[in-house]
Design a protein around this motif. Sequence first.
Motif, PDB file in Angstrom:
ATOM      1  N   ASP A   1      12.434   2.546  32.743  1.00  0.00           N
ATOM      2  CA  ASP A   1      13.748   2.129  32.260  1.00  0.00           C
ATOM      3  C   ASP A   1      14.805   2.912  33.033  1.00  0.00           C
ATOM      4  N   GLN A   2      15.633   2.195  33.766  1.00  0.00           N
ATOM      5  CA  GLN A   2      16.649   2.841  34.590  1.00  0.00           C
ATOM      6  C   GLN A   2      18.008   2.916  33.899  1.00  0.00           C
ATOM      7  N   GLY A   3      18.044   2.741  32.585  1.00  0.00           N
ATOM      8  CA  GLY A   3      19.315   2.789  31.876  1.00  0.00           C
ATOM      9  C   GLY A   3      20.231   1.683  32.358  1.00  0.00           C
ATOM     10  N   TYR A   4      21.459   2.038  32.730  1.00  0.00           N
ATOM     11  CA  TYR A   4      22.392   1.077  33.300  1.00  0.00           C
ATOM     12  C   TYR A   4      22.453   1.184  34.815  1.00  0.00           C
ATOM     13  N   GLY A   5      21.607   2.032  35.404  1.00  0.00           N
ATOM     14  CA  GLY A   5      21.571   2.145  36.853  1.00  0.00           C
ATOM     15  C   GLY A   5      21.149   3.529  37.309  1.00  0.00           C
ATOM     16  N   LEU A   6      20.625   3.586  38.529  1.00  0.00           N
ATOM     17  CA  LEU A   6      20.267   4.863  39.155  1.00  0.00           C
ATOM     18  C   LEU A   6      21.501   5.477  39.823  1.00  0.00           C
ATOM     19  N   VAL A   7      21.510   6.779  39.922  1.00  0.00           N
ATOM     20  CA  VAL A   7      22.655   7.494  40.507  1.00  0.00           C
ATOM     21  C   VAL A   7      22.248   8.078  41.852  1.00  0.00           C
ATOM     22  N   THR A   8      23.109   7.881  42.855  1.00  0.00           N
ATOM     23  CA  THR A   8      22.875   8.480  44.163  1.00  0.00           C
ATOM     24  C   THR A   8      24.100   9.275  44.584  1.00  0.00           C
ATOM     25  N   THR A   9      23.909  10.109  45.581  1.00  0.00           N
ATOM     26  CA  THR A   9      25.043  10.773  46.215  1.00  0.00           C
ATOM     27  C   THR A   9      25.847   9.735  46.988  1.00  0.00           C
ATOM     28  N   LEU A  10      26.989  10.139  47.489  1.00  0.00           N
ATOM     29  CA  LEU A  10      27.838   9.197  48.210  1.00  0.00           C
ATOM     30  C   LEU A  10      27.155   8.664  49.467  1.00  0.00           C
ATOM     31  N   ASP A  11      26.270   9.480  50.056  1.00  0.00           N
ATOM     32  CA  ASP A  11      25.570   9.010  51.254  1.00  0.00           C
ATOM     33  C   ASP A  11      24.261   8.295  50.931  1.00  0.00           C
ATOM     34  N   GLY A  12      24.012   8.023  49.645  1.00  0.00           N
ATOM     35  CA  GLY A  12      22.888   7.174  49.265  1.00  0.00           C
ATOM     36  C   GLY A  12      21.626   7.882  48.851  1.00  0.00           C
ATOM     37  N   ARG A  13      21.618   9.203  48.730  1.00  0.00           N
ATOM     38  CA  ARG A  13      20.407   9.920  48.323  1.00  0.00           C
ATOM     39  C   ARG A  13      20.277   9.876  46.800  1.00  0.00           C
ATOM     40  N   VAL A  14      19.139   9.370  46.320  1.00  0.00           N
ATOM     41  CA  VAL A  14      18.918   9.255  44.880  1.00  0.00           C
ATOM     42  C   VAL A  14      18.833  10.648  44.258  1.00  0.00           C
ATOM     43  N   LEU A  15      19.594  10.870  43.185  1.00  0.00           N
ATOM     44  CA  LEU A  15      19.555  12.136  42.464  1.00  0.00           C
ATOM     45  C   LEU A  15      18.412  12.083  41.461  1.00  0.00           C
ATOM     46  N   PRO A  16      17.429  12.965  41.581  1.00  0.00           N
ATOM     47  CA  PRO A  16      16.208  12.854  40.781  1.00  0.00           C
ATOM     48  C   PRO A  16      16.476  12.773  39.280  1.00  0.00           C
ATOM     49  N   ASP A  17      15.920  11.721  38.658  1.00  0.00           N
ATOM     50  CA  ASP A  17      15.928  11.527  37.204  1.00  0.00           C
ATOM     51  C   ASP A  17      17.318  11.350  36.606  1.00  0.00           C
TER      52      ASP A  17
END
Length: 382
Positions: free
Chosen positions: A293-309
């Motif tokens: 379940d990804q909630g309402y979306g995954l979060v990344t840094t501005l350059d696109g790196r996914v922030l773990p969990d």
Amino acid sequence: MNTLNDPQTPFAVVDRARTDRNIARLRAHLHASGVPLRLHVKTSKSLDVAARVFPGGPGPVTVSTLAEAGYFADGGYTDVLYAVGIDPHKLPRVLALRRRGVDLAVLLDSVAQADAVAKASADAGDPVPALIEIDCDGHRGGIGADDPILPEIGRRLADGGAELRGVLAHAGESYFADTPAARREAARHERDTVVRAAGHLRRAGLPCPVVSVGSTPTAHAEADLAGVTEVRAGNYVFFDLVMAGIGVCDVDDLALSVVVTVIGHRPDRGWILTDGGWTATSRDRGTATQRIDQGYGLVTTLDGRVLPDLIMSGASQEHGTLALRPGSTGVLPELPVGTRVRILPNHACATAAQHRRYHVIGGGAAAGAPVVEAHWARHDGW
């Protein structure tokens, strides 16, 4: 030179390289099958995106609103399928677009709709083409391939002044097919069902030149499309977390995101607050029943790196809430007020619908942020 640090947040971002990669992937798959694509434009609703699918000039498109049909007609697209069951009150708009030279076809699944299309066609002296929707999986609209009403609907069209152009199916349940085998089975069932329906019409002495199938999961799943004349797909240009969740793509393929800014913190609740609520990202919870379940979306840094969990765990109108996913043993990252992050959406169509244009990035960066190389307009309305 503008970067993702410059526009006022929230705003939509499209990664051009990922979009082009997604387009090339399906193009190669369908080329091998020998069946052409009818691009569904409801996801991007953008002439700029469609031009990347059809670099040689306008091709066949599927629309979900008549406003889309008009917008794409203005852009030179004349082979258009309106793939939502026709409301008889909209037939004057259909006829008006056809008078502009647009070969606009409609969709229906009842005698009442067929009679309305036939009457409007006869009155206007313009045989409006119609496809009969076939229900291949109980997902939504359509009639069964073996329903005895099928040839009757076809006759009402063909004998009443309209044009029976063919049959159409949409494997909506494929969005829950989370293994390659399940997606192949969904694609084969979609194909077999609509081909069988076409056979019933032809045996009744009725024309059926078009046999149309389509969904993003099934479009990528099956190479044997014997009896099918076109494939419809649209979500694939951007993909989203629902598609990643069932294995059609990877998170690295997601081409659409929304940039938001951190505006506050609630350390007592483990929250980071942003200025991007559901009006920026939508309130779609399409991954809620998936394995992750990804909630309402995954979060990344501005350059696109996914922030773990880190997920977007809550969405009110203009506020987004970021938090660690339930059960995580990680540590909430330090994101000071003013920090910009990107949200990868559950459902690209719903998230794109919140925005009027896309800020396009292509791989360049300046001062640590991706460069905005273009803006692509997006259409909305019905």
